[in-house]
Enzyme design. Sequence first.
Site, PDB file in Angstrom:
ATOM      1  N   TYR A 135      -1.498   3.950  -0.066  1.00  0.00           N
ATOM      2  CA  TYR A 135      -0.609   5.126  -0.065  1.00  0.00           C
ATOM      3  C   TYR A 135      -0.793   5.950  -1.342  1.00  0.00           C
ATOM      4  O   TYR A 135      -0.318   7.080  -1.419  1.00  0.00           O
ATOM      5  CB  TYR A 135       0.874   4.732   0.051  1.00  0.00           C
ATOM      6  CG  TYR A 135       1.255   3.912   1.266  1.00  0.00           C
ATOM      7  CD1 TYR A 135       0.387   3.761   2.344  1.00  0.00           C
ATOM      8  CD2 TYR A 135       2.488   3.278   1.344  1.00  0.00           C
ATOM      9  CE1 TYR A 135       0.733   2.992   3.449  1.00  0.00           C
ATOM     10  CE2 TYR A 135       2.854   2.510   2.450  1.00  0.00           C
ATOM     11  CZ  TYR A 135       1.960   2.376   3.495  1.00  0.00           C
ATOM     12  OH  TYR A 135       2.315   1.617   4.578  1.00  0.00           O
ATOM     13  N   HIS A 191      -3.206  -5.545   4.550  1.00  0.00           N
ATOM     14  CA  HIS A 191      -2.700  -4.356   5.248  1.00  0.00           C
ATOM     15  C   HIS A 191      -3.166  -4.301   6.710  1.00  0.00           C
ATOM     16  O   HIS A 191      -2.385  -3.972   7.611  1.00  0.00           O
ATOM     17  CB  HIS A 191      -3.170  -3.105   4.483  1.00  0.00           C
ATOM     18  CG  HIS A 191      -2.320  -1.904   4.688  1.00  0.00           C
ATOM     19  ND1 HIS A 191      -2.136  -0.949   3.725  1.00  0.00           N
ATOM     20  CD2 HIS A 191      -1.609  -1.469   5.753  1.00  0.00           C
ATOM     21  CE1 HIS A 191      -1.335   0.003   4.178  1.00  0.00           C
ATOM     22  NE2 HIS A 191      -1.007  -0.295   5.420  1.00  0.00           N
TER      23      HIS A 191
END
Length: 286
Positions: free
Chosen positions: A55, A113
Amino acid sequence: MTTTVGNVPLIALNDGNHIPQLGFGVFKVERAETAAAVRGALEVGYRHIDTAEMYGNEKGVGEGIHDAGLDRAQVFITSKLNNGFHRPDDARRAFDDTLSALGTDYVDLFLIHWPLPTLYDGDYVSTWKTLEEFKADGRARSIGVSNFQIHHLQELARETETVPAVNQIEVHPYFPNDEVRAYGIEHDIATEGWSPIARGKVLGDPVVIRIAKAYGVHPAQVVLRWHIQRGDIVFPKSIHPQRMKDNFEIFDFDLGDEEIEALTALDKGEPGRTGPNPDTFAYIPD
Ligand SMILES: NC(=O)c1ccc[n+]([C@@H]2O[C@H](COP(=O)([O-])OP(=O)(O)OC[C@H]3O[C@@H](n4cnc5c(N)ncnc54)[C@H](OP(=O)(O)O)[C@@H]3O)[C@@H](O)[C@H]2O)c1
């Protein structure tokens, strides 16, 4: 052990740690806006922040917590391994970088992730064994996975010692993901539901609106309440203070079984996904 933080229930993980059931997500929060958004969320009362190396805003998360004047121990922080760093040596370096960007010496939860089964010769087992090191040295209090399908979880169960504490997967009324959730319930892996309001897509649904009107609440509150009553952990994202507040105020009403079932019945199957399919997703950032 207390069972809530403020109004938010604490969920017991399979390793003995506890996680606030409602948190604040920062996917797509601009780097420059992250510290202010996180500080705002903490002022509303959130005590759980979900970020990821991909992010690009871990630094802002650390700054926001610092700016809010809270002790590190008062906030549950999750981050996730960048898809480009699954090889053990890369994962070790990336984890050091995550801690340094966040400005902390531990994370509460660290996740793989994505499983990326078509990359790295399908080897997410070595990556998981590397996360086991972070748990053993105490720098990740809990470790888990994200976007793992049942067969990926079965592979970890066959090849490794540690059962993931959580599996963070896409869950919302258009994609309830109940088979993966059921595997989690059976094996004591907590489900975290990402994109809990389907990035806004479910909020205009006539069933959601009907229930919201009946309860005198916002459609987002109906959907978040559905997650909470199903037992999942969620962390809606918003950069707007009023929405942050609305999304947090979901502990003063209960949906009936009929409403829970009506929302689950909005399931659209595979087309209901807002994000990629974990079996084929193979993205590595530049
Ligand atoms: N593990 C993974 O692969 C993965 C993937 C995706 C997400 N996640 C995590 O899950 C978190 C949440 O998912 P998400 O950000 O994709 O989607 P989401 O929380 O379902 O939805 C966020 C979107 O809905 C809007 N919104 C939020 N509250 C609202 C409200 N009360 N009324 C109307 N609109 C509202 C937000 O806009 P504004 O910001 O403009 O208010 C934003 O566009 C992420 O931030 C991230 O931490 C993980």
